[in-house]
Design a protein around this motif. Structure first.
Motif, short mmCIF file in Angstrom:
data_model
loop_
_atom_site.label_atom_id
_atom_site.label_comp_id
_atom_site.label_asym_id
_atom_site.label_seq_id
_atom_site.Cartn_x
_atom_site.Cartn_y
_atom_site.Cartn_z
N GLN A 82 0.70 -1.24 -0.07
CA GLN A 82 0.16 0.10 -0.12
C GLN A 82 0.95 1.16 0.03
O GLN A 82 0.78 2.48 -0.63
CB GLN A 82 -0.98 0.03 1.33
CG GLN A 82 -2.19 -0.96 0.98
CD GLN A 82 -2.88 -1.13 2.34
OE1 GLN A 82 -2.41 -0.58 3.39
NE2 GLN A 82 -3.94 -1.94 2.27
N GLY A 83 1.99 1.22 0.91
CA GLY A 83 2.81 2.24 0.82
C GLY A 83 3.74 2.61 -0.55
O GLY A 83 3.47 3.78 -1.18
N GLY A 84 3.95 1.49 -1.41
CA GLY A 84 4.53 1.70 -2.64
C GLY A 84 3.51 2.19 -3.41
O GLY A 84 3.64 3.21 -4.54
N VAL A 85 2.08 1.94 -3.68
CA VAL A 85 1.17 2.28 -4.42
C VAL A 85 0.92 3.92 -4.02
O VAL A 85 0.84 4.55 -5.02
CB VAL A 85 -0.21 1.38 -3.94
CG1 VAL A 85 -1.32 2.31 -4.96
CG2 VAL A 85 0.11 0.20 -4.89
N VAL A 86 0.80 4.07 -2.90
CA VAL A 86 0.61 5.44 -2.47
C VAL A 86 1.75 6.46 -2.83
O VAL A 86 1.43 7.51 -3.69
CB VAL A 86 0.37 5.81 -0.99
CG1 VAL A 86 0.47 7.15 -0.55
CG2 VAL A 86 -0.89 5.19 -0.35
#
Length: 154
Positions: A82-86
């Motif tokens: 999720q951090g990478g997508v954000v």
């Protein structure tokens, strides 16, 4: 009823944010031409539409899918992904105006000299590789911890 420390911190952060917004608006009105102010308003409107209409629903779908798979995937791995997508979504929001402006052309070709679409694609590839590496590192370390912890007596 006495406010908690967290309530005081939240109020302070909201006040600082509002003061920053007010100062930015005052400086914008004082230093920019009306057509530039209109451009900023259009950009902010488009950013809100892209965020609320495209990115948020997409991230919600990814989140729901990942949480359903959560029985098989550790929550830390979900958080890393999720951090990478954000991070990728934020960078996309920053670079998309340059891609658009380059596509319609500029009077001075040295203003936007790079291939921003290719650079954004390479950035997404780098985010994917780094996210996968972080997930692999986390899983490797968690497996080592699981094997080195003493077994509990049953």
């Amino acid at each position: 009823m006495k406010p908690t420390r967290m309530t005081i911190v939240r109020i302070a952060l909201i006040a600082i944010g509002l003061a920053g917004l007010f100062a930015g608006a005052v400086i914008l009105v004082q230093k920019e031409r009306p057509d530039q102010i209109l451009g900023v308003i259009v950009w902010i409107g488009a950013a809100i539409i892209v965020h609320d209409g495209i990115l948020s629903p997409l991230l919600l779908l990814v989140d729901v899918w990942m949480r359903r798979a959560g029985r098989r995937i550790p929550y830390a791995v979900l958080a890393i992904i999720q951090g990478g997508v954000v991070v990728g979504a934020i960078m996309s929001m920053l670079v998309l105006p340059e891609i658009y402006k380059k596509s319609i052309g500029t009077k001075n070709p040295t203003i936007l000299p790079l291939d921003y679409g290719l650079n954004l694609a390479l950035f997404w590839a780098a985010v994917a590789v780094l996210t996968a590496a972080a997930c692999a590192l986390y899983l490797r370390r968690s497996r080592r911890r699981a094997h080195t912890l003493p077994a509990t007596a049953s």
